[in-house]
Enzyme design. Structure first.
Site, PDB file in Angstrom:
ATOM      1  CG  ASP A  12      32.704  55.270  18.531  1.00  0.00           C
ATOM      2  OD1 ASP A  12      33.736  55.367  19.224  1.00  0.00           O
ATOM      3  OD2 ASP A  12      32.617  54.477  17.572  1.00  0.00           O
ATOM      4  CG  ASP A  17      35.165  55.011  22.207  1.00  0.00           C
ATOM      5  OD1 ASP A  17      35.342  55.951  21.432  1.00  0.00           O
ATOM      6  OD2 ASP A  17      35.006  53.835  21.829  1.00  0.00           O
ATOM      7  CG  ASN A  41      32.505  51.451  18.923  1.00  0.00           C
ATOM      8  OD1 ASN A  41      32.998  50.865  17.956  1.00  0.00           O
ATOM      9  ND2 ASN A  41      33.227  52.094  19.817  1.00  0.00           N
ATOM     10  CB  THR A 126      38.305  57.860  20.661  1.00  0.00           C
ATOM     11  OG1 THR A 126      37.085  58.196  21.342  1.00  0.00           O
ATOM     12  CG2 THR A 126      39.472  58.571  21.308  1.00  0.00           C
ATOM     13  CG  PHE A 167      34.841  50.704  13.275  1.00  0.00           C
ATOM     14  CD1 PHE A 167      33.830  49.991  12.664  1.00  0.00           C
ATOM     15  CD2 PHE A 167      34.486  51.637  14.239  1.00  0.00           C
ATOM     16  CE1 PHE A 167      32.492  50.194  12.988  1.00  0.00           C
ATOM     17  CE2 PHE A 167      33.158  51.851  14.574  1.00  0.00           C
ATOM     18  CZ  PHE A 167      32.159  51.123  13.949  1.00  0.00           C
ATOM     19  CG  ASN A 168      37.290  55.072  15.056  1.00  0.00           C
ATOM     20  OD1 ASN A 168      36.224  54.520  15.330  1.00  0.00           O
ATOM     21  ND2 ASN A 168      38.248  55.259  15.948  1.00  0.00           N
ATOM     22  CG  HIS A 241      41.763  50.002  19.082  1.00  0.00           C
ATOM     23  ND1 HIS A 241      42.684  49.481  18.220  1.00  0.00           N
ATOM     24  CD2 HIS A 241      40.754  49.084  19.154  1.00  0.00           C
ATOM     25  CE1 HIS A 241      42.261  48.310  17.768  1.00  0.00           C
ATOM     26  NE2 HIS A 241      41.098  48.043  18.333  1.00  0.00           N
ATOM     27  CG  ASP A 242      38.972  54.525  21.058  1.00  0.00           C
ATOM     28  OD1 ASP A 242      39.500  54.505  19.932  1.00  0.00           O
ATOM     29  OD2 ASP A 242      37.765  54.261  21.251  1.00  0.00           O
TER      30      ASP A 242
HETATM   31  C1  BDR Z   1      38.210  51.701  16.758  1.00  0.00           C
HETATM   32  O1  BDR Z   1      36.943  51.167  16.415  1.00  0.00           O
HETATM   33  C2  BDR Z   1      36.097  51.108  17.536  1.00  0.00           C
HETATM   34  O2  BDR Z   1      35.391  49.897  17.563  1.00  0.00           O
HETATM   35  C3  BDR Z   1      36.981  51.310  18.744  1.00  0.00           C
HETATM   36  O3  BDR Z   1      36.266  51.988  19.764  1.00  0.00           O
HETATM   37  C4  BDR Z   1      38.118  52.140  18.207  1.00  0.00           C
HETATM   38  O4  BDR Z   1      37.825  53.504  18.267  1.00  0.00           O
HETATM   39  C5  BDR Z   1      39.267  50.667  16.461  1.00  0.00           C
HETATM   40  O5  BDR Z   1      39.280  50.352  15.100  1.00  0.00           O
HETATM   41 CA    CA Z   2      35.963  54.381  19.580  1.00  0.00          CA
END
Ligand code: BDR
Ligand code: CA
Length: 312
Positions: A12, A17, A41, A126, A167-168, A241-242
């Site tokens: 996303d 990402d 996102n 991701t 979040f994901n 993160h991703d």
């Molecule tokens: C995840 O949430 C998104 O905002 C980032 O791209 C990542 O995949 C982190 O919590």
């Molecule tokens: Ca992401």
């Protein structure tokens, strides 16, 4: 057995990402079959466009992009505009986009590609896990064609949207539930390690010195991402993160995983969207996940630099 991992990247984009896309598209250890997009996102229209922006920037218009589901399975839609901006990829000045999306729906593409493949394919996610969850429900026979699921998402400690949820996963807990219970091995790169790879100013300076199109994009992306991460969470650098998913596929020794039984909370209570990881395996339940517990931060940045250097 080939040592090249065939993947579909479901994402996303999203600043982090975008970095994952650059690593996956450039690594000789990975064959990026296609990109599928998620609403996360930002809206699906924006994240899909962002995937094209990144591919066009790095000259990889040969990688097909398939637009995915417009929203989660059950819950209402969420975005992370506070972190990623109005476009979902605020910061860099991209030229006009000439690349086009594929006409096929992402879920259809995932089902057809897996069913037609003679070898198992690794699914990397991701973003929210909606497309993969939908694909599993649409054609359960794809499950045996999935080599493994490698995701950025969740946490065995605390979340980043609620105290419990990341979040994901909270964007589509029901989809994550389907993926974690599908029977294929899950490799979970959660906040526990992704919050350790902070893209502090020294890292940005280091990548800037590479001086190619990929590092230029990295630097422009991080300018926005690191600022919002500092404003919202107080981090001295944006947690990258991703890319943990792709770094692990390229250099597995960088990230340490621990087998655990993990469930996804879909109860709609206070912990909705939490990944309940049995860290000590006290419950003696079957292992369905390998959860990242440690990351070699120096090696992480080495791998990222090495991969960005592959571009001209
Ligand atoms: C995840 O949430 C998104 O905002 C980032 O791209 C990542 O995949 C982190 O919590
Ligand atoms: Ca992401």
């Amino acid at each position: 057995m080939s040592d090249i991992t065939k993947i579909i990247l479901d994402c996303d984009p999203g600043h982090d990402d975008a970095v994952a896309i650059m690593l996956a598209a450039g690594s000789p250890k990975i064959e990026l079959l296609g990109i599928t997009t998620e609403s996360g996102n930002q809206t699906i229209e924006k994240t899909s466009r962002n995937a094209l922006k990144v591919l066009q920037w790095i000259g990889r218009g040969d990688i097909p992009v398939y637009m995915g589901c417009k929203g989660p399975m059950v819950r209402e839609k969420m975005t992370a505009a506070d972190i990623h901006g109005e476009t979902g990829l605020d910061g860099p000045a991209f030229p006009e986009i000439t690349l086009k999306l594929q006409e096929k729906h992402a879920v259809q593409y995932i089902v057809e590609t897996l069913m037609a493949s003679e070898e198992p394919i690794t699914m990397v996610t991701t973003g929210p896990m909606t497309n993969l969850g939908m694909a599993i429900r649409m054609e359960p026979a794809i499950v045996e064609k999935i080599d493994k699921i490698v995701l950025m998402g969740g946490s065995y400690q605390n979340g980043n949207v609620t105290p419990a949820a990341e979040f994901n996963i909270i964007c589509d807990p029901e989809a994550a539930y389907i993926c974690f219970t599908c029977g294929r091995p899950v490799y979970m790169m959660g906040l526990d390690i992704t919050r350790k790879v902070l893209c502090v100013p020294e890292v940005v300076e280091r990548m800037k010195k590479i001086g190619n199109k990929a590092s230029d994009l990295f630097v422009d992306l991080m300018a926005h991402f690191c600022r919002t991460q500092k404003e919202i969470f107080g981090f001295p650098g944006g947690p990258l993160h991703d890319p943990c998913t792709i770094v692990w596929l390229i250099a597995p020794d960088v990230i340490t995983l621990k087998p655990m039984h993990t469930t996804i909370d879909i109860s709609r209570g206070e912990s909705y969207g939490r990944t309940n990881c049995d860290f000590f395996n006290y419950q003696k339940k079957s292992i369905n996940s390998n959860v990242a517990v440690a990351v070699d931060v120096d090696r992480y940045w080495d791998v990222i630099e090495e991969e960005l250097r592959r571009y001209s």
